[in-house]
Design a protein around this motif. Structure first.
Motif, mmCIF file in Angstrom:
data_model
loop_
_atom_site.group_PDB
_atom_site.id
_atom_site.type_symbol
_atom_site.label_atom_id
_atom_site.label_comp_id
_atom_site.label_asym_id
_atom_site.label_seq_id
_atom_site.Cartn_x
_atom_site.Cartn_y
_atom_site.Cartn_z
ATOM 1 N N ASP A 38 61.895 13.319 36.260
ATOM 2 C CA ASP A 38 62.043 12.109 37.080
ATOM 3 C C ASP A 38 60.741 11.318 37.101
ATOM 4 O OD1 ASP A 38 64.673 12.526 37.696
ATOM 5 O OD2 ASP A 38 64.293 13.458 39.637
ATOM 6 N N PHE A 39 59.628 12.032 37.235
ATOM 7 C CA PHE A 39 58.317 11.381 37.226
ATOM 8 C C PHE A 39 58.076 10.697 35.882
ATOM 9 C CE2 PHE A 39 53.762 11.369 36.359
ATOM 10 C CZ PHE A 39 53.253 10.779 37.509
ATOM 11 N N SER A 40 58.392 11.395 34.796
ATOM 12 C CA SER A 40 58.190 10.846 33.453
ATOM 13 C C SER A 40 59.027 9.591 33.233
ATOM 14 C CB SER A 40 58.548 11.909 32.412
ATOM 15 O OG SER A 40 58.383 11.414 31.111
ATOM 16 N N LYS A 41 60.246 9.592 33.775
ATOM 17 C CA LYS A 41 61.109 8.413 33.626
ATOM 18 C C LYS A 41 60.502 7.218 34.357
ATOM 19 C CE LYS A 41 65.551 9.040 33.668
ATOM 20 N NZ LYS A 41 66.964 9.255 34.088
ATOM 21 N N CYS A 42 59.931 7.452 35.526
ATOM 22 C CA CYS A 42 59.274 6.366 36.264
ATOM 23 C C CYS A 42 58.087 5.814 35.474
ATOM 24 C CB CYS A 42 58.801 6.864 37.628
ATOM 25 S SG CYS A 42 60.126 7.145 38.826
ATOM 26 N N VAL A 43 57.302 6.728 34.881
ATOM 27 C CA VAL A 43 56.166 6.299 34.063
ATOM 28 C C VAL A 43 56.647 5.437 32.904
ATOM 29 C CG1 VAL A 43 54.338 7.084 32.499
ATOM 30 C CG2 VAL A 43 54.724 8.272 34.669
ATOM 31 N N THR A 44 57.732 5.853 32.263
ATOM 32 C CA THR A 44 58.256 5.129 31.102
ATOM 33 C C THR A 44 58.665 3.704 31.457
ATOM 34 O OG1 THR A 44 59.051 7.168 30.055
ATOM 35 C CG2 THR A 44 60.060 5.099 29.334
ATOM 36 N N VAL A 45 59.403 3.534 32.551
ATOM 37 C CA VAL A 45 59.901 2.197 32.885
ATOM 38 C C VAL A 45 58.781 1.296 33.407
ATOM 39 C CG1 VAL A 45 62.247 3.032 33.315
ATOM 40 C CG2 VAL A 45 60.662 2.822 35.230
ATOM 41 N N VAL A 46 57.861 1.856 34.172
ATOM 42 C CA VAL A 46 56.745 1.042 34.674
ATOM 43 C C VAL A 46 55.842 0.632 33.507
ATOM 44 C CG1 VAL A 46 54.676 1.054 36.128
ATOM 45 C CG2 VAL A 46 56.818 2.019 36.996
ATOM 46 N N ARG A 47 55.615 1.552 32.592
ATOM 47 C CA ARG A 47 54.822 1.246 31.389
ATOM 48 C C ARG A 47 55.503 0.160 30.564
ATOM 49 N NH1 ARG A 47 55.474 4.385 26.613
ATOM 50 N NH2 ARG A 47 53.809 4.121 25.078
ATOM 51 N N ALA A 48 56.809 0.275 30.384
ATOM 52 C CA ALA A 48 57.551 -0.735 29.622
ATOM 53 C C ALA A 48 57.501 -2.087 30.319
ATOM 54 C CB ALA A 48 59.002 -0.289 29.437
ATOM 55 N N ALA A 49 57.640 -2.081 31.643
ATOM 56 C CA ALA A 49 57.589 -3.338 32.402
ATOM 57 C C ALA A 49 56.217 -3.998 32.284
ATOM 58 C CB ALA A 49 57.922 -3.064 33.868
ATOM 59 N N LEU A 50 55.152 -3.199 32.347
ATOM 60 C CA LEU A 50 53.794 -3.757 32.255
ATOM 61 C C LEU A 50 53.568 -4.405 30.895
ATOM 62 C CD1 LEU A 50 50.932 -4.175 33.339
ATOM 63 C CD2 LEU A 50 50.355 -1.881 32.499
ATOM 64 N N TYR A 51 53.905 -3.700 29.826
ATOM 65 C CA TYR A 51 53.678 -4.250 28.489
ATOM 66 C C TYR A 51 54.562 -5.468 28.223
ATOM 67 C CZ TYR A 51 50.943 -0.063 27.410
ATOM 68 O OH TYR A 51 49.985 0.924 27.409
ATOM 69 N N THR A 52 55.771 -5.438 28.736
ATOM 70 C CA THR A 52 56.669 -6.581 28.561
ATOM 71 C C THR A 52 56.138 -7.796 29.303
ATOM 72 O OG1 THR A 52 58.578 -5.103 28.335
ATOM 73 C CG2 THR A 52 59.033 -7.404 28.891
ATOM 74 N N PHE A 53 55.647 -7.582 30.511
ATOM 75 C CA PHE A 53 55.075 -8.684 31.289
ATOM 76 C C PHE A 53 53.867 -9.271 30.564
ATOM 77 C CE2 PHE A 53 52.641 -10.871 34.464
ATOM 78 C CZ PHE A 53 53.586 -11.399 35.335
#
Length: 416
Positions: free
Chosen positions: A334-349
């Motif tokens: 669950d923690f890893s999934k949160c890291v993945t989506v936040v990381r993706a959101a940051l790079y996309t932004f």
């Protein structure tokens, strides 16, 4: 209660109630709710949870100082107070998220609320496009847009991309029907609405999102991720994302943006340390910078730009370290999934911010706050996400110089 008020203030910031219901404008509803949320959050303040004791928080405070000093250094006392309060609202949002998103379930709640806001706005935009309902507010030149701070189609597309990235939290293995309802259908609505925005920058945002998602999956190397991202880029261009307009520095509107970048370079040259002042770019150029990096170094100078880049760099590096942690338990997954989506959101932004003036927008600082919480949650187990100053200072300086040179090179390319 603090969590609810924080989420409500974020939603109101996107839906802009003063624009939807003009009679609410004099009441400053969002500011009132933010103030109440701050008071309640401080009452229940616990320094050992959340993302308060992180590099990101310290760098944000210095960046806030840079915003104020950029105006104060020019002798504008009243304008410096305005800058303090204006960006202070964004800092409050950061602190509220950092204080209240102190666990994985709460981080998921924040991400899902933002995705829900994006979904509601997307549906409203589609209705405006095909039925004319609220078209006077949600459309401009056959392109859909949002309310308030999202009233530009390009800004709206960026926000929808962040909502799309956060949908990844709802994906579950071996749940075909559940994934169809909670991920595939909402993602289809968001992507179609992004198409209706006619935003060319959204093409690069989608490609970045695909690259990060694919490269994160086990067994998928960077080479395969680049290949798949390249195919997606080609499909988006052929599918006439971005309104079918050319993607070139020589195209008319793109050329105007590059010229604005040139103005930003000139502003940095004449005011190298503290810049021309917060919110002052358009005093020197007819258009805004259309590049968050240019806007930052032009308005805040090398001082503010350094700490902004440092904030981005240390956050991205911390997320990269966290992304490599093996998931041994369900909680780790669950923690890893949160890291993945936040990381993706940051790079996309950041990818879309290369074409937008979003240096000070609250969405970026919500993402940074979520990242700070994730880094803080594992700082005792894995100290490496906390980068020492002897590393991040010289690297940030190199990034600062390199980015300015890349922008300058792009301007020169436009001349040929």
């Amino acid at each position: 209660m603090a969590l609810f008020l924080t989420l409500l203030s974020i939603a109101l910031g996107y839906f802009s109630p003063a624009e939807v219901v003009p009679t609410l404008a004099p009441y400053h509803l969002q500011q009132f709710i933010i103030g109440l949320a701050v008071l309640i959050s401080l009452f229940a303040f616990n320094p050992y949870r959340g993302g308060m004791k992180t590099q990101q928080t310290a760098l944000l405070l210095v960046f806030w100082f840079a915003v104020v000093i950029s105006v104060l250094s020019r002798g504008w006392l009243r304008a410096s107070l305005t800058a303090f309060l204006d960006f202070g609202l964004v800092v409050c949002i950061y602190f509220l998220v950092s204080l209240n998103a102190f666990s994985v379930p709460r981080i998921k709640t924040f991400c899902r609320v933002i995705s829900l806001c994006a979904m509601v706005m997307a549906i409203e935009a589609i209705l405006a496009y095909y039925t004319g309902f609220q078209a006077e507010k949600l459309m401009i030149l056959d392109r859909v847009r949002g309310y308030g701070v999202l009233n530009d189609p390009n800004d709206f597309a960026q926000f929808l991309l962040i909502g799309l990235a956060f949908l990844g939290l709802s994906w579950k293995k071996y749940s075909l029907l559940g994934n169809l309802v909670t991920v595939v259908l909402p993602a289809s609505v968001l992507i179609f609405t992004i198409y209706l925005t006619g935003s060319r920058g959204a093409i690069f945002g989608l490609v970045t999102l695909v690259f990060v998602a694919v490269s994160t999956r086990k067994g998928k190397g960077k080479g395969k991720a680049f290949l798949i991202a390249g195919v997606v880029f080609a499909l988006l261009v052929v599918g006439k994302f971005g309104g079918g307009r050319d993607i070139s520095v020589h195209e008319g509107s793109a050329g105007g943006r590059v010229m604005a970048w040139g103005s930003g370079i000139s502003q940095l040259r004449t005011n190298p340390l503290f810049g021309v002042g917060f919110r002052q770019f358009e005093e020197y150029n007819d258009l805004t910078a259309h590049n968050s990096f240019v806007l930052c170094f032009a308005e805040l100078g090398s001082f503010g730009y350094f700490f902004w880049l440092a904030l981005l760099f240390t956050t991205a590096t911390g997320l990269e370290v966290l992304a490599k942690i093996p998931a041994k338990t369900r909680e780790d997954a669950d923690f890893s999934k949160c890291v993945t989506v936040v990381r993706a959101a940051l790079y996309t932004f950041l990818a879309t911010s290369w074409f937008l003036s979003r240096t000070y927008h609250e969405t970026l600082y919500i993402i940074l706050a979520l990242a700070a919480v994730l880094i803080s949650m594992r700082r005792n187990e894995i100290p490496s996400p906390i980068m020492p100053a002897v590393r991040w200072v010289p690297i940030t300086f190199v990034l600062m110089v390199t980015s300015v040179l890349v922008i300058y090179g792009t301007i020169r390319l436009r001349a040929f």
